[in-house]
Design an enzyme around this catalytic site. Sequence first.
Site, PDB file in Angstrom:
ATOM      1  N   CYS A   1     -12.871  19.608 -96.160  1.00 32.52           N
ATOM      2  CA  CYS A   1     -13.389  20.171 -97.416  1.00 32.52           C
ATOM      3  C   CYS A   1     -14.038  19.067 -98.262  1.00 32.52           C
ATOM      4  CB  CYS A   1     -12.290  20.888 -98.177  1.00 32.52           C
ATOM      5  SG  CYS A   1     -11.385  19.846 -99.272  1.00 32.52           S
TER       6      CYS A   1
ATOM      7  N   CYS B   1      -5.931  28.225-100.117  1.00 34.68           N
ATOM      8  CA  CYS B   1      -7.251  27.695-100.470  1.00 34.68           C
ATOM      9  C   CYS B   1      -8.320  28.344 -99.580  1.00 34.68           C
ATOM     10  CB  CYS B   1      -7.263  26.185-100.263  1.00 34.68           C
ATOM     11  SG  CYS B   1      -8.900  25.500-100.542  1.00 34.68           S
TER      12      CYS B   1
ATOM     13  N   SER C   1      -3.325  16.498-104.768  1.00 28.09           N
ATOM     14  CA  SER C   1      -2.172  17.229-105.302  1.00 28.09           C
ATOM     15  C   SER C   1      -1.552  16.504-106.495  1.00 28.09           C
ATOM     16  CB  SER C   1      -1.131  17.431-104.192  1.00 28.09           C
ATOM     17  OG  SER C   1      -0.888  16.216-103.517  1.00 28.09           O
TER      18      SER C   1
ATOM     19  N   THR D   1      -8.274  20.256 -93.043  1.00 26.82           N
ATOM     20  CA  THR D   1      -9.260  20.063 -94.116  1.00 26.82           C
ATOM     21  C   THR D   1      -9.244  18.665 -94.715  1.00 26.82           C
ATOM     22  OG1 THR D   1      -7.655  20.944 -95.676  1.00 26.82           O
ATOM     23  CG2 THR D   1      -9.280  22.497 -94.807  1.00 26.82           C
TER      24      THR D   1
ATOM     25  N   HIS E   1       2.475  18.864-102.644  1.00 27.69           N
ATOM     26  CA  HIS E   1       3.143  17.614-102.281  1.00 27.69           C
ATOM     27  C   HIS E   1       3.172  16.682-103.485  1.00 27.69           C
ATOM     28  CE1 HIS E   1       3.570  18.660 -98.154  1.00 27.69           C
ATOM     29  NE2 HIS E   1       2.282  18.733 -97.929  1.00 27.69           N
TER      30      HIS E   1
ATOM     31  N   HIS F   1       2.068  19.346 -89.963  1.00 29.29           N
ATOM     32  CA  HIS F   1       1.648  19.692 -91.331  1.00 29.29           C
ATOM     33  C   HIS F   1       1.571  21.219 -91.476  1.00 29.29           C
ATOM     34  CE1 HIS F   1      -0.806  19.945 -94.955  1.00 29.29           C
ATOM     35  NE2 HIS F   1      -0.466  18.691 -95.187  1.00 29.29           N
TER      36      HIS F   1
ATOM     37  N   CYS G   1      -7.489  19.087-106.652  1.00 30.58           N
ATOM     38  CA  CYS G   1      -8.710  19.687-106.102  1.00 30.58           C
ATOM     39  C   CYS G   1      -8.733  21.158-106.512  1.00 30.58           C
ATOM     40  CB  CYS G   1      -8.690  19.573-104.586  1.00 30.58           C
ATOM     41  SG  CYS G   1      -7.273  20.440-103.886  1.00 30.58           S
TER      42      CYS G   1
ATOM     43  N   SER H   1       2.088  13.562 -99.327  1.00 35.09           N
ATOM     44  CA  SER H   1       0.730  14.121 -99.421  1.00 35.09           C
ATOM     45  C   SER H   1      -0.175  13.480 -98.367  1.00 35.09           C
ATOM     46  CB  SER H   1       0.181  13.860-100.835  1.00 35.09           C
ATOM     47  OG  SER H   1      -1.223  13.962-100.831  1.00 35.09           O
TER      48      SER H   1
ATOM     49  N   GLU I   1      -0.428  23.123 -93.022  1.00 37.79           N
ATOM     50  CA  GLU I   1      -1.773  23.703 -92.861  1.00 37.79           C
ATOM     51  C   GLU I   1      -2.079  23.934 -91.379  1.00 37.79           C
ATOM     52  OE1 GLU I   1      -5.073  21.658 -94.793  1.00 37.79           O
ATOM     53  OE2 GLU I   1      -6.370  22.330 -93.166  1.00 37.79           O
TER      54      GLU I   1
END
Length: 284
Positions: A194, A97, A268, A166, A42, A125, A13, A222, A127
Amino acid sequence: MKEVVRAGHAGFCFGVKRAVDAIRGALERGDTNVWTIGLPIHNPQEVERLQAMGLKVAQSEEEVPAGARVFIRAHGESRAVLAALRDKGAEVVETTCPFVSRAQELASSLSEEGYHIVLLGDRNHPEIRGIIGHVNDAEDILDVVANEAEAEALPRRGKMALISQTTQREERLSAVAGALVRRAGELHVCNTICRATVERQEAVRALVGCVDGVVLIGGRASANTGKLRDIAAASGLDVLWVEDAGELDDSAGWFEGRKRIGIAAGASTPEWLINDISSKIASM
Ligand code: SF4
């Protein structure tokens, strides 16, 4: 010989490409001081390539030496980690990001406006940990929920703001928002999923009826690849999840009787790996 049908959106991405390009660019310029905290993406195969070029991976900010150039992963980091790096004299290269930065900023600003923050996602996670790390007193004013049932179990609050990891599925965000409507006097819903995630999910659904099975390419760690597997399975597609071309040999039986093979890949998964695996499948 198999016919290979690649999903309309598959692989790196925007956010992952941006971060990996920045790291690779520095390594290609001969920078010998390039660090990340945790694996930059990942995908073990791409990480191996970057490490072979000289990338150093620390387990935490404590392992990073003064003077290191630390590239922040697309997942982002907490404010405390960024401050600790700067305090010890490391150079922070911000490659979070922008979609993750937006979620971090919303969590920060809405918490300051008095909203109790509900984060939809996986609490382990990076994030999610990074978003939590942008909220002051998060232990008192923030909850992480993984699904609608956990949202139902939250106590009632006057003002709540729902923010999503996301890579979540939109259906789940809608379901959690529905649950929170009954628990909040005022509910602010931020769709921070996203577009890259949605596009890859829609592209997998679009393979239904066109292929005899889907080979999903991506790292086992991932999150977004795992979501693609769930969506493919829920759509009735037979899925074979592989990390590298070598795994195809162990799954030769899966290909028997299948002529058209769909290819899907998480955000990823690098292009070279998709091409390697697609070529191998085409020649089976
Ligand atoms: S999946 Fe979306 S939010 Fe995550 S790095 Fe990629 S573009 Fe950014």
